[in-house]
Design a protein around this motif. Structure first.
Motif, short mmCIF file in Angstrom:
data_model
loop_
_atom_site.label_atom_id
_atom_site.label_comp_id
_atom_site.label_asym_id
_atom_site.label_seq_id
_atom_site.Cartn_x
_atom_site.Cartn_y
_atom_site.Cartn_z
N ASN A 16 -1.67 32.61 -18.75
CA ASN A 16 -0.26 32.96 -18.77
C ASN A 16 -0.04 34.26 -19.56
O ASN A 16 -0.62 34.46 -20.65
N GLN B 205 -12.38 38.37 -18.43
CA GLN B 205 -11.51 39.52 -18.29
C GLN B 205 -11.98 40.34 -17.10
O GLN B 205 -13.16 40.68 -16.99
N GLN B 206 -11.04 40.64 -16.18
CA GLN B 206 -11.37 41.49 -15.02
C GLN B 206 -11.08 42.94 -15.42
O GLN B 206 -9.95 43.29 -15.78
N THR C 59 -0.85 37.22 -18.58
CA THR C 59 -1.82 38.26 -18.26
C THR C 59 -1.92 38.37 -16.76
O THR C 59 -1.55 37.44 -16.02
N SER C 60 -2.51 39.47 -16.29
CA SER C 60 -2.72 39.67 -14.86
C SER C 60 -4.18 39.77 -14.48
O SER C 60 -4.52 39.77 -13.30
N ASN C 61 -5.05 39.87 -15.49
CA ASN C 61 -6.45 40.05 -15.17
C ASN C 61 -7.33 39.20 -16.07
O ASN C 61 -8.50 39.50 -16.30
N ARG C 62 -6.77 38.18 -16.67
CA ARG C 62 -7.55 37.32 -17.56
C ARG C 62 -7.49 35.89 -17.00
O ARG C 62 -6.42 35.39 -16.61
N TYR C 63 -8.64 35.21 -17.03
CA TYR C 63 -8.75 33.89 -16.40
C TYR C 63 -9.46 32.94 -17.34
O TYR C 63 -10.38 33.35 -18.08
N GLY D 156 -0.44 32.75 -8.03
CA GLY D 156 0.41 32.70 -9.22
C GLY D 156 -0.35 32.06 -10.34
O GLY D 156 -1.49 31.60 -10.20
N THR D 157 0.29 31.98 -11.48
CA THR D 157 -0.39 31.42 -12.66
C THR D 157 -0.55 29.92 -12.54
O THR D 157 -1.34 29.31 -13.28
N GLU E 277 -8.02 35.56 -4.71
CA GLU E 277 -6.63 35.95 -4.82
C GLU E 277 -5.81 34.74 -5.25
O GLU E 277 -5.68 33.76 -4.51
N PRO F 177 -5.45 31.46 -13.88
CA PRO F 177 -5.01 32.68 -14.58
C PRO F 177 -4.34 32.34 -15.92
O PRO F 177 -3.63 31.33 -16.02
#
Length: 639
Positions: free
Chosen positions: A190, A128-129, A192-196, A163-164, A160, A188
């Motif tokens: 799906n 988590q970022q 989410t924007s800050n979870r990998y 996309g997902t 950077e 990344p």
């Protein structure tokens, strides 16, 4: 080498003879040795060239195969990366990963790692970022709550993502100093924007699938990061039988030249470096097959390097080269040995033949010329043997001819002496015959046909000459006697002719006088007749007719007698002339008869110098009162 006969003086051989020194041209063995050396050099050059070409071809095939192996290895690594990248991307779409229940997230990670992900996955983490920090919110490796900062897993921080669907791939790293090397795949989550999702895959599995050691004994495959020069994957990490270090993963790769050559390529083109020497890579000369690996979303470039000892990789080439060299050397040696044996045998045979020919030249025709060979040299021996036999026969014939010539010479000398003696004898007989002795005769002895023929012809000539001389003697005597008789007869006839001429001349003179008298009487009677006519004319009564007629008849008869006397005178003159001519001719006949008697005397005197036999003296019928005809010696009637 052998074209020093008549047919090869021009062209290339003529130039060769001009260039080659005489001391070489005179020695067959030296020429043969030079030809063998030239052939050996030619065979060696051809063998070396063929071996080199075959070796180059084999080397190219091996390098092509090894370059293909590097491509296969790079494709294998690429497929491995792509497979893990897809697995990570699919796994990042799990709904539990987008929730807030961490225990549920951890359970989903463990279950997915155990049931779905490949066996090579060593760990899975949810990161988590939060601001500038990245923390584990769920993990299969008890990393929950820890920050990524300062760890090997911080490699994707700040990356950077477009996309997902994008998956970032890391270089190889060790999570801990004792951990196994892994490659991280981040995608990344799906929704989410800050979870990998971070999936860590161990390199042991892919390292075990590399085939560098299988392709060449002592060979191995490495995947090297060209940017850092570190070894990403090492086949030796799963094969401890190598002499080198069993695992050099994440160590510095020493051969930068191989990396530079590999990275000069584009479009995943492969190649081979045939010879490298770097003790940090291999303790012997080695070859390197290389091919680039496509690593998506990675700023670094990986290169697959397939290593193999040069003597192992090019063993077939070296073997082919060695075999070619051995075969070429063997061929040259075999050719030289066979050529030397043949040359020595041929040269020895020629030298022996030369020695025997020298003995023949020195006069020894009993020399043994035999050879077990059936080739051209053997036929040459046979030819010399036939020549020796023919020469011996010629010498024997010449010796027989010499003996026959000596016999003939002796016979010729004997015949010459005989001919000389007979010639001297015949010469004496001819000289006697030339001096007038026609009774000489040559005696044929039957020794020489020509001399006998000469004697026969000479004897026949002398016989005919003797007969002719005898006849001429008799003829000369008779001619002399006949000439004398003719001379006497001619003189008698001449005297009679002269007397006849004188008598006829007197008759002619008397006829001339009688003619003149008759003419005067005729003229007188014509005058009397005229007077009577005149008288009768003056006296018509007087008739003198019958008297005048008688007078005129007498005058006519006197005139005819005068004419006859004139004719008699003419004939007498003719007869006298003829008698004078006959007397003149008889004078000439008498002179000729006198001359003939003189010549006959000369001829008789000359013929008396020839001595002849009386039986060869003949007489000729010279007149009515002479002896009979001479006998015909040829019996042909004198024709």
């Amino acid at each position: 080498m052998s074209g020093e006969g008549n047919g090869g003086d021009g062209g290339v051989m003529g130039i060769v003879r001009t260039i080659v020194p005489d001391f070489i041209r005179k020695r067959f063995a030296l020429k043969f040795l030079i030809v063998l050396l030239v052939m050996g050099v030619a065979i060696g050059a051809i063998g070396l060239l063929g071996t080199q070409q075959f070796s180059d071809h084999t080397r190219k095939q091996i390098e092509s195969e090894y370059s293909g192996l590097a491509v296969q290895e790079s494709n294998l690594v690429g497929r491995w990366i792509e497979s893990n990248r897809l697995s990570t991307r699919l796994a990042s779409g799990t709904p539990a990963y987008a929730g807030q229940d961490r225990s549920q997230m951890s359970e989903a990670l463990s279950k997915q790692m155990a049931e779905v992900m490949p066996d090579s996955v060593s760990a899975m983490h949810l990161v988590q970022q939060t601001g500038g920090d990245y923390k584990f919110i769920a993990s299969t490796a008890s990393q929950t709550g820890n920050s990524l900062k300062g760890t090997k897993r911080s490699w994707f921080m700040g990356h950077e993502f477009g996309g997902t669907n994008q998956v970032a791939v890391s270089n190889v790293y060790r999570p801990s100093s004792s951990g196994s090397p892994i490659v991280g795949f981040v995608s990344p989550v799906n929704g989410t924007s800050n979870r990998y999702l971070l999936v860590e895959v161990g390199t042991t599995n892919i390292a075990s699938n590399l085939q560098g050691a299988d392709r060449a004994s002592g060979g191995f495959t490495m995947v090297v990061n060209n940017n850092t020069g570190t070894i990403q994957i090492d086949e030796k990490s799963v094969d401890v039988s190598h002499d080198q270090s069993p695992d050099e993963t994440l160590k510095q790769y020493g051969d930068r030249g191989a990396l530079q050559a590999a990275m000069s390529l584009t479009d995943n083109v492969s190649g081979v470096i045939s010879s490298r020497t770097d003790s940090d890579v291999m303790n012997e000369e080695y070859a390197v097959g290389y091919s680039q690996v496509v690593v998506p979303n990675n700023d670094h470039t990986w290169v697959v390097l397939v290593h193999a000892p040069a003597d192992v990789l090019y063993g077939d080439v070296q073997q082919v080269t060695r075999f070619g060299m051995i075969a070429t050397g063997g061929a040259i040696l075999m050719m030289l040995l066979i050529g030397a044996v043949l040359g020595y045998n041929t040269s020895s045979s020629i030298d022996r033949l030369k020695g025997k020919a020298q003995e023949m030249e020195d006069g020894n025709l009993d020399v043994d010329i035999e050879s077990g060979r059936i080739d051209s040299i053997g036929r040459l021996y046979d030819g010399f043997a036939e020549m020796r036999d023919a020469l011996r026969e010629q010498i024997d014939e010449a010796e027989r001819a010499r003996k026959e010539a000596e016999v003939s010479r002796a016979e010729a000398m004997e015949m010459s002496n005989y001919l000389q003696e007979k010639a001297e004898e015949y010469s004496a007989i001819m000289q006697a015959g030339a001096r007038g002795d026609l009774t000489q005769r040559m005696e044929p002895e039957g020794e020489n046909e020509a001399m006998d023929q000469i004697a026969k012809d000479f004897n026949e000539m002398l016989t005919e000459l003797e007969m002719t001389t005898g006849q001429l003697k008799t003829f000369a005597v008779e001619v002399e006697e006949s000439g004398q008789s003719v001379q006497q007869s001619a003189e008698t006839v001449r005297d009679a002719s002269e007397q006849v001429a004188d008598s006829i001349q007197r008759i002619s003179d008397d006829a001339y006088d009688q003619k003149e008298r008759l003419q005067r009487i005729s003229e007188e009677m014509d005058g009397v007749a005229g007077q009577l006519d005149d008288f009768a004319d003056d006296n018509p009564g007087v008739d003198f007719g019958d008297a005048l007629d008688s007078i005129r008849e007498v005058a006519r008869m006197i005139e005819e007698a005068a004419d006859l006397a004139e004719d008699t005178m003419s004939e007498s003159e003719n007869v006298a002339g003829a008698a004078e001519e006959q007397a003149a001719e008889l004078n000439e006949v008498s002179s000729r008869a006198e001359e003939l008697v003189r010549y006959a005397q000369y001829l008789g005197d000359g013929l008396n110098n020839f001595e002849t036999e009386e039986e060869h003296e003949f007489v000729f019928q010279t007149g009515a009162g002479g002896p009979g005809p001479a006998p015909d010696p040829d019996g042909d009637g004198g024709e």
